[in-house]
Enzyme design. Structure first.
Site, PDB file in Angstrom:
ATOM      1  N   LYS A  37       0.794  -1.235   0.000  1.00 22.77           N
ATOM      2  CA  LYS A  37       0.000   0.000   0.000  1.00 22.77           C
ATOM      3  C   LYS A  37       0.831   1.292   0.000  1.00 22.77           C
ATOM      4  O   LYS A  37       0.398   2.301  -0.526  1.00 22.77           O
ATOM      5  CB  LYS A  37      -0.933   0.026   1.218  1.00 22.77           C
ATOM      6  CG  LYS A  37      -2.084  -0.952   1.124  1.00 22.77           C
ATOM      7  CD  LYS A  37      -3.062  -0.731   2.267  1.00 22.77           C
ATOM      8  CE  LYS A  37      -4.105  -1.809   2.310  1.00 22.77           C
ATOM      9  NZ  LYS A  37      -5.189  -1.531   3.241  1.00 22.77           N
ATOM     10  N   ASN A  39      -4.939   2.201  -1.787  1.00 18.81           N
ATOM     11  CA  ASN A  39      -5.478   0.834  -1.846  1.00 18.81           C
ATOM     12  C   ASN A  39      -6.337   0.610  -3.087  1.00 18.81           C
ATOM     13  O   ASN A  39      -6.731  -0.511  -3.363  1.00 18.81           O
ATOM     14  CB  ASN A  39      -6.285   0.498  -0.575  1.00 18.81           C
ATOM     15  CG  ASN A  39      -7.635   1.164  -0.558  1.00 18.81           C
ATOM     16  OD1 ASN A  39      -7.806   2.254  -1.084  1.00 18.81           O
ATOM     17  ND2 ASN A  39      -8.608   0.516   0.043  1.00 18.81           N
ATOM     18  N   ASN A  83       0.716   0.507  21.429  1.00 17.57           N
ATOM     19  CA  ASN A  83       1.346  -0.464  20.521  1.00 17.57           C
ATOM     20  C   ASN A  83       2.433  -1.253  21.225  1.00 17.57           C
ATOM     21  O   ASN A  83       3.010  -0.804  22.211  1.00 17.57           O
ATOM     22  CB  ASN A  83       1.941   0.260  19.298  1.00 17.57           C
ATOM     23  CG  ASN A  83       2.100  -0.668  18.125  1.00 17.57           C
ATOM     24  OD1 ASN A  83       1.200  -1.439  17.819  1.00 17.57           O
ATOM     25  ND2 ASN A  83       3.246  -0.637  17.464  1.00 17.57           N
ATOM     26  N   ILE A 119     -11.367  -3.887  13.801  1.00 14.11           N
ATOM     27  CA  ILE A 119     -11.272  -4.048  12.342  1.00 14.11           C
ATOM     28  C   ILE A 119     -10.905  -5.487  11.942  1.00 14.11           C
ATOM     29  O   ILE A 119     -10.937  -5.821  10.771  1.00 14.11           O
ATOM     30  CB  ILE A 119     -10.370  -2.998  11.644  1.00 14.11           C
ATOM     31  CG1 ILE A 119      -8.899  -3.237  11.887  1.00 14.11           C
ATOM     32  CG2 ILE A 119     -10.754  -1.582  12.050  1.00 14.11           C
ATOM     33  CD1 ILE A 119      -8.045  -2.472  10.877  1.00 14.11           C
TER      34      ILE A 119
END
Ligand code: ATR
Length: 264
Positions: free
Chosen positions: A57, A78, A141, A208
């Site tokens: 991407k 994308n 993260n 997601i």
């Protein structure tokens, strides 16, 4: 790469069948080091357009003749249109992510967000929340440096941001307006790592990860009566937006949705 389990051919071909369009969508694997020759092959068979997925991407951007505004903002593409060998890039991940929130009329302005993950998907999500004037995004993260990079990106877009190591997630307090999982945690049925004290009935929990549909995060969120947005909704919205870019007509969302829900 990998594309073996991609649902995109199923979704797009269902749309073409539904509208009786003479189009077909195939999955075509391009290795990490063969992007350039792969794209040349697509041009030589004169495809009308294509999607690009992980890991291409960002790198695809160098091979495009033109890019649209969202693509430039996010730094990744994308969806590509092939106009007689001239390639234009778009990014439907950002609007594809935001649309299910808007469909439910959940306000984003001034919201406080917890985002898990700092990979490619997170950039589009941050850009989306920034565009809708959210108040603050806390990025959690495993690799703190990647979260810190994204806080810089977020602040450039005028969205206040903090980076936190996954090991410190327990130190957070108070419920968030949104809890979003954009990491790959959950794909392999991993246990949810978001403390449930960060979720209440006013929180929207958006995972997601779309397979499984009910990730452990979603299951915990349901116990707290949170609003739930499923990963397949983003998958379908970004696909519908790609369809509309290529074919310049409204995508048959329900037909696209029905094509995959049986698969779950
Ligand atoms: P995408 O482009 O879909 O976001 P990615 O760039 O590979 O995919 O990002 C995957 C995300 O999931 C990253 O935030 C990654 O954390 P790191 O940046 O530390 O690699 C996160 N992730 C993947 N496996 C994980 C695990 N076992 N525990 C915690 N985080 C994980």
């Amino acid at each position: 790469d990998p594309i073996d389990h991609s649902l995109s051919p199923t979704i797009h071909n269902a749309a073409y069948r539904h509208l009786d369009l003479e189009c077909t969508y195939i999955a075509y694997k391009i290795d990490k080091n063969e992007l350039e020759s792969g794209i040349e092959s697509l041009k030589s068979i004169k495809v009308s357009g294509f999607n690009v997925t992980i890991p291409h991407k960002i790198r695809i951007m160098e091979l495009l003749d033109d890019i649209d505004h969202d693509c430039k903002l996010i730094g990744a593409a994308n969806t590509i249109v092939n106009d007689n060998g001239s390639l234009k890039g778009y990014n439907t991940d950002m609007d594809g992510f935001i649309e299910p929130i808007k469909n439910r009329e959940i306000p984003i302005k001034n919201s406080n967000i917890l985002l898990l993950g700092a990979g490619g998907a997170s950039r589009a999500i941050i850009a989306g929340f920034a565009k809708e004037h959210a108040k603050k995004i806390t990025i959690v993260n495993r690799t703190i440096e990647k979260a810190e990079n994204l806080t810089r990106f977020s602040k450039e877009l005028e969205l206040d941001s903090d980076a936190i190591s996954i090991n410190d997630i327990e130190k957070l307090d108070g419920a968030f307006d949104f809890v979003v999982n954009a990491s790959s945690l959950g794909l392999k049925n991993e246990l949810n790592i978001v403390p449930t004290k960060l979720i209440d009935a006013k929180t929207t929990v958006y995972d997601i990860v779309y397979k499984p549909v009910n990730t452990e995060l979603i299951k915990d969120a349901k116990k707290k009566d949170a609003q739930i947005i499923y990963g397949y909704e983003m998958l379908l919205s970004q696909a519908a937006k790609s369809f509309e870019i290529w074919l310049n007509q409204k995508a048959p969302y329900e037909a696209m949705k029905n094509s995959i829900l049986g698969g779950f």
